[in-house]
Design an enzyme around this catalytic site. Structure first.
Site, PDB file in Angstrom:
ATOM      1  N   GLY A  13       0.838  -1.216   0.000  1.00  0.00           N
ATOM      2  CA  GLY A  13       0.000   0.000   0.000  1.00  0.00           C
ATOM      3  C   GLY A  13       0.856   1.242   0.000  1.00  0.00           C
ATOM      4  N   ALA A  14       2.014   1.137  -0.679  1.00  0.00           N
ATOM      5  CA  ALA A  14       3.044   2.170  -0.555  1.00  0.00           C
ATOM      6  C   ALA A  14       2.633   3.510  -1.160  1.00  0.00           C
ATOM      7  CB  ALA A  14       4.335   1.670  -1.202  1.00  0.00           C
ATOM      8  N   ALA A  15       1.641   3.506  -2.055  1.00  0.00           N
ATOM      9  CA  ALA A  15       1.210   4.783  -2.643  1.00  0.00           C
ATOM     10  C   ALA A  15       0.018   5.370  -1.893  1.00  0.00           C
ATOM     11  CB  ALA A  15       0.851   4.585  -4.113  1.00  0.00           C
ATOM     12  N   ILE A  18      -0.869   6.393   4.320  1.00  0.00           N
ATOM     13  CA  ILE A  18       0.136   6.074   5.343  1.00  0.00           C
ATOM     14  C   ILE A  18       1.497   5.952   4.673  1.00  0.00           C
ATOM     15  CG2 ILE A  18       0.922   4.344   7.020  1.00  0.00           C
ATOM     16  CD1 ILE A  18      -2.018   3.763   7.625  1.00  0.00           C
ATOM     17  N   ARG A 102     -13.956  -0.937  12.294  1.00  0.00           N
ATOM     18  CA  ARG A 102     -12.857  -1.559  11.543  1.00  0.00           C
ATOM     19  C   ARG A 102     -13.207  -3.005  11.161  1.00  0.00           C
ATOM     20  NH1 ARG A 102     -10.578   1.059  16.003  1.00  0.00           N
ATOM     21  NH2 ARG A 102      -9.383   2.930  15.523  1.00  0.00           N
ATOM     22  N   ASN A 109     -10.758  -7.043   3.457  1.00  0.00           N
ATOM     23  CA  ASN A 109      -9.312  -6.951   3.700  1.00  0.00           C
ATOM     24  C   ASN A 109      -8.693  -8.294   4.091  1.00  0.00           C
ATOM     25  OD1 ASN A 109      -9.196  -4.265   3.070  1.00  0.00           O
ATOM     26  ND2 ASN A 109      -9.156  -3.517   5.178  1.00  0.00           N
ATOM     27  N   VAL A 133      -0.622  -3.453   9.722  1.00  0.00           N
ATOM     28  CA  VAL A 133      -1.258  -2.169  10.049  1.00  0.00           C
ATOM     29  C   VAL A 133      -2.681  -2.140   9.497  1.00  0.00           C
ATOM     30  CG1 VAL A 133      -1.141   0.333   9.642  1.00  0.00           C
ATOM     31  CG2 VAL A 133       0.952  -0.946  10.113  1.00  0.00           C
ATOM     32  N   GLY A 134      -2.888  -2.756   8.332  1.00  0.00           N
ATOM     33  CA  GLY A 134      -4.207  -2.752   7.672  1.00  0.00           C
ATOM     34  C   GLY A 134      -5.276  -3.294   8.597  1.00  0.00           C
ATOM     35  N   ASP A 163      -2.497   3.554  19.554  1.00  0.00           N
ATOM     36  CA  ASP A 163      -3.363   3.634  20.739  1.00  0.00           C
ATOM     37  C   ASP A 163      -2.534   3.964  21.985  1.00  0.00           C
ATOM     38  OD1 ASP A 163      -5.526   2.708  19.069  1.00  0.00           O
ATOM     39  OD2 ASP A 163      -4.547   0.765  19.159  1.00  0.00           O
ATOM     40  N   HIS A 191      -7.358  -3.580  18.440  1.00  0.00           N
ATOM     41  CA  HIS A 191      -7.278  -2.194  17.950  1.00  0.00           C
ATOM     42  C   HIS A 191      -8.683  -1.814  17.491  1.00  0.00           C
ATOM     43  CE1 HIS A 191      -5.988   1.437  16.021  1.00  0.00           C
ATOM     44  NE2 HIS A 191      -6.317   0.997  14.821  1.00  0.00           N
TER      45      HIS A 191
HETATM   46  P1  NAD Z   1      -5.174   4.320   1.612  1.00  0.00           P
HETATM   47  O1  NAD Z   1      -6.433   3.889   0.952  1.00  0.00           O
HETATM   48  O2  NAD Z   1      -4.752   5.731   1.529  1.00  0.00           O
HETATM   49  O3  NAD Z   1      -3.962   3.441   1.060  1.00  0.00           O
HETATM   50  C1  NAD Z   1      -4.029   2.073   0.978  1.00  0.00           C
HETATM   51  C2  NAD Z   1      -3.204   1.655  -0.224  1.00  0.00           C
HETATM   52  O4  NAD Z   1      -3.150   0.250  -0.222  1.00  0.00           O
HETATM   53  C3  NAD Z   1      -3.795   2.091  -1.554  1.00  0.00           C
HETATM   54  O5  NAD Z   1      -2.826   2.799  -2.291  1.00  0.00           O
HETATM   55  C4  NAD Z   1      -4.200   0.780  -2.237  1.00  0.00           C
HETATM   56  O6  NAD Z   1      -4.036   0.818  -3.637  1.00  0.00           O
HETATM   57  C5  NAD Z   1      -3.230  -0.188  -1.564  1.00  0.00           C
HETATM   58  N1  NAD Z   1      -3.660  -1.587  -1.545  1.00  0.00           N
HETATM   59  C6  NAD Z   1      -4.909  -2.077  -1.402  1.00  0.00           C
HETATM   60  N2  NAD Z   1      -4.890  -3.420  -1.477  1.00  0.00           N
HETATM   61  C7  NAD Z   1      -3.604  -3.773  -1.639  1.00  0.00           C
HETATM   62  C8  NAD Z   1      -2.936  -5.024  -1.780  1.00  0.00           C
HETATM   63  N3  NAD Z   1      -3.616  -6.171  -1.790  1.00  0.00           N
HETATM   64  N4  NAD Z   1      -1.607  -5.021  -1.919  1.00  0.00           N
HETATM   65  C9  NAD Z   1      -0.903  -3.861  -1.959  1.00  0.00           C
HETATM   66  N5  NAD Z   1      -1.480  -2.659  -1.841  1.00  0.00           N
HETATM   67  C10 NAD Z   1      -2.814  -2.614  -1.673  1.00  0.00           C
HETATM   68  O7  NAD Z   1      -5.268   3.836   3.132  1.00  0.00           O
HETATM   69  P2  NAD Z   1      -4.337   4.248   4.368  1.00  0.00           P
HETATM   70  O8  NAD Z   1      -4.908   5.466   5.006  1.00  0.00           O
HETATM   71  O9  NAD Z   1      -2.930   4.254   3.956  1.00  0.00           O
HETATM   72  O10 NAD Z   1      -4.631   3.045   5.377  1.00  0.00           O
HETATM   73  C11 NAD Z   1      -4.208   1.723   5.082  1.00  0.00           C
HETATM   74  C12 NAD Z   1      -4.749   0.752   6.116  1.00  0.00           C
HETATM   75  O11 NAD Z   1      -4.204   1.049   7.403  1.00  0.00           O
HETATM   76  C13 NAD Z   1      -6.267   0.798   6.296  1.00  0.00           C
HETATM   77  O12 NAD Z   1      -6.757  -0.521   6.461  1.00  0.00           O
HETATM   78  C14 NAD Z   1      -6.437   1.581   7.588  1.00  0.00           C
HETATM   79  O13 NAD Z   1      -7.658   1.319   8.232  1.00  0.00           O
HETATM   80  C15 NAD Z   1      -5.250   1.042   8.369  1.00  0.00           C
HETATM   81  N6  NAD Z   1      -4.829   1.845   9.532  1.00  0.00           N
HETATM   82  C16 NAD Z   1      -4.441   1.162  10.656  1.00  0.00           C
HETATM   83  C17 NAD Z   1      -4.005   1.849  11.776  1.00  0.00           C
HETATM   84  C18 NAD Z   1      -3.598   1.125  13.027  1.00  0.00           C
HETATM   85  O14 NAD Z   1      -3.366   1.801  14.048  1.00  0.00           O
HETATM   86  N7  NAD Z   1      -3.452  -0.199  13.054  1.00  0.00           N
HETATM   87  C19 NAD Z   1      -3.954   3.249  11.750  1.00  0.00           C
HETATM   88  C20 NAD Z   1      -4.352   3.917  10.584  1.00  0.00           C
HETATM   89  C21 NAD Z   1      -4.797   3.195   9.478  1.00  0.00           C
HETATM   90  C1  LMR Z   2      -6.953   4.639  13.626  1.00  0.00           C
HETATM   91  O1  LMR Z   2      -7.009   4.143  14.755  1.00  0.00           O
HETATM   92  O2  LMR Z   2      -6.825   5.857  13.445  1.00  0.00           O
HETATM   93  C2  LMR Z   2      -6.985   3.721  12.427  1.00  0.00           C
HETATM   94  O3  LMR Z   2      -7.188   2.389  12.808  1.00  0.00           O
HETATM   95  C3  LMR Z   2      -7.976   4.144  11.383  1.00  0.00           C
HETATM   96  C4  LMR Z   2      -9.400   3.892  11.811  1.00  0.00           C
HETATM   97  O4  LMR Z   2     -10.155   3.295  11.043  1.00  0.00           O
HETATM   98  O5  LMR Z   2      -9.773   4.307  12.912  1.00  0.00           O
END
Ligand code: NAD
Ligand code: LMR
Length: 329
Positions: A13-15, A18, A102, A109, A133-134, A163, A191
């Protein structure tokens, strides 16, 4: 300073949002240290818009002239992204929108982590560490770990550090002190809003936080609520889920997991610690032993309130595990 050999760091999800905050922190040395070069192996989905955006991010990384960035691989093929990787940071997946929990993302996912867990197991380096992280991060991590045959469960952790950082700041604000004064605040469980920031063991200026705050009602009520629902509050305010703070938390997670002696919160296979179901990935306090390895810190006393919170968050994790039963290897 003697330079070490470059390590390979895969980021999915490098683009995404996050990714845009995270990659620059990794390449600058914040995550692995100023003497540790990295090769970034960046995975996106096979969609022109995503790959084009990834190219743009890579151009910006080039334009930073980071001395520690020894190479980049841009790919939509998981086998290439995870090939020989020492760390796999699994960010790529869908974020939730307003009004969603979530766990609503599980079906969509979860599938990603079945495949990525399997491929990592096949092609990543022998010493690989995987961080999810996802969302929903705990259960996705369990899915990835259960897809692996070669790699032991301890290699897979999920991020609850955001958190922990949120809880630390809320306590500091309430006490009117700097965040550096707040220590030993750890996150237990999922989470999700059921997580338990265990204020009973936290210290402020070296004294019990409960005494310094002097308001148990606030700690049991508003404090837990604000920390648990902070992600939704960010989405409501920003119209998008947290990104820079999430990337920062991942830097903290990995850096502390590379620093022997550090005690910090990560979600790991519970093996029954603190009464969690042995097979769920629960936020727990861990002590880093050797870089990338940890032991769960056991023995924190839990009062009635804490025990009830642990039961609730455990129940939710078990329910999530039931929901994805068909995806588990
Ligand atoms: P985003 O939509 O901006 O970016 C996600 C990227 O992942 C996109 O560019 C997409 O094309 C790519 N992607 C989707 N499926 C993929 C796959 N199978 N392989 C490779 N790349 C893939 O989202 P974001 O804001 O960067 O958030 C990413 C994830 O992190 C979300 O699930 C979000 O809920 C989660 N998140 C978790 C925490 C935590 O504390 N654990 C905090 C914030 C966000
Ligand atoms: C967060 O805690 O900010 C992330 O997990 C994004 C969300 O869906 O809350």
């Amino acid at each position: 300073m003697t330079m070490k050999r470059a390590i390979r760091v895969a980021v999915t999800g490098a683009a995404g949002q996050i990714g845009y905050s995270l990659l620059f922190r990794i390449a600058s040395g914040s995550m692995f240290g100023m003497d540790q070069p990295v090769i970034l192996q960046l995975l996106e989905i096979p969609v022109e818009k995503a790959m084009k955006a990834l190219e743009g991010v890579a151009m910006e990384l080039d334009d930073c002239a980071f001395p520690l960035l020894h190479g980049m691989v841009l790919t939509d093929d998981p086998r290439k992204a995870f090939d020989g990787a020492n760390w796999c940071l699994l960010v790529g997946s869908k974020p939730r929108g307003p009004g969603m929990e979530r766990a609503d993302l599980l079906q969509e996912n979860g599938k990603i982590f079945v495949e990525q867990g399997r491929v990592i197991d096949e092609v990543a380096a022998e010493d690989v560490r995987v961080v999810v992280v996802g969302n929903p991060a705990n259960t996705n991590c369990m899915i990835a770990a259960r897809s692996a045959r070669r790699l032991p469960a301890e290699r897979f952790s999920a991020m609850v550090r955001l958190d922990q950082n949120r809880a630390q700041t809320q306590l500091a604000k309430k006490a009117g002190v700097l965040v550096s004064e707040v220590t030993e605040i750890y996150i237990y469980g999922n989470h999700s809003p059921t997580m338990f920031p265990a204020f009973g063991h936290a210290k402020i200026g070296g004294r019990p936080a409960v005494e310094v705050i002097g308001d148990r009602g606030w700690l049991e009520g508003e404090f837990c609520e604000v920390v648990g629902k902070r992600g939704a509050a960010i989405i409501a305010a920003r119209g998008a889920s947290s990104a820079a703070s999430a990337a920062n938390a991942l830097v903290d997670h990995v850096r502390d997991l590379c620093t022997p002696g550090k005690v910090h919160s990560i979600a790991v296979k519970s093996n029954g610690a603190y009464g969690f179901h042995p097979d769920v990935w629960a936020g727990l306090p861990v002590r880093t032993t050797t870089p990338g390895s940890y032991e769960v810190v056991l023995g924190f006393e839990m009062d009635d309130f804490a025990r009830k919170k642990l039961e609730v968050t455990n129940r939710e994790l078990v329910e999530e595990m039931e929901t994805v039963k068909a995806m588990l290897g």
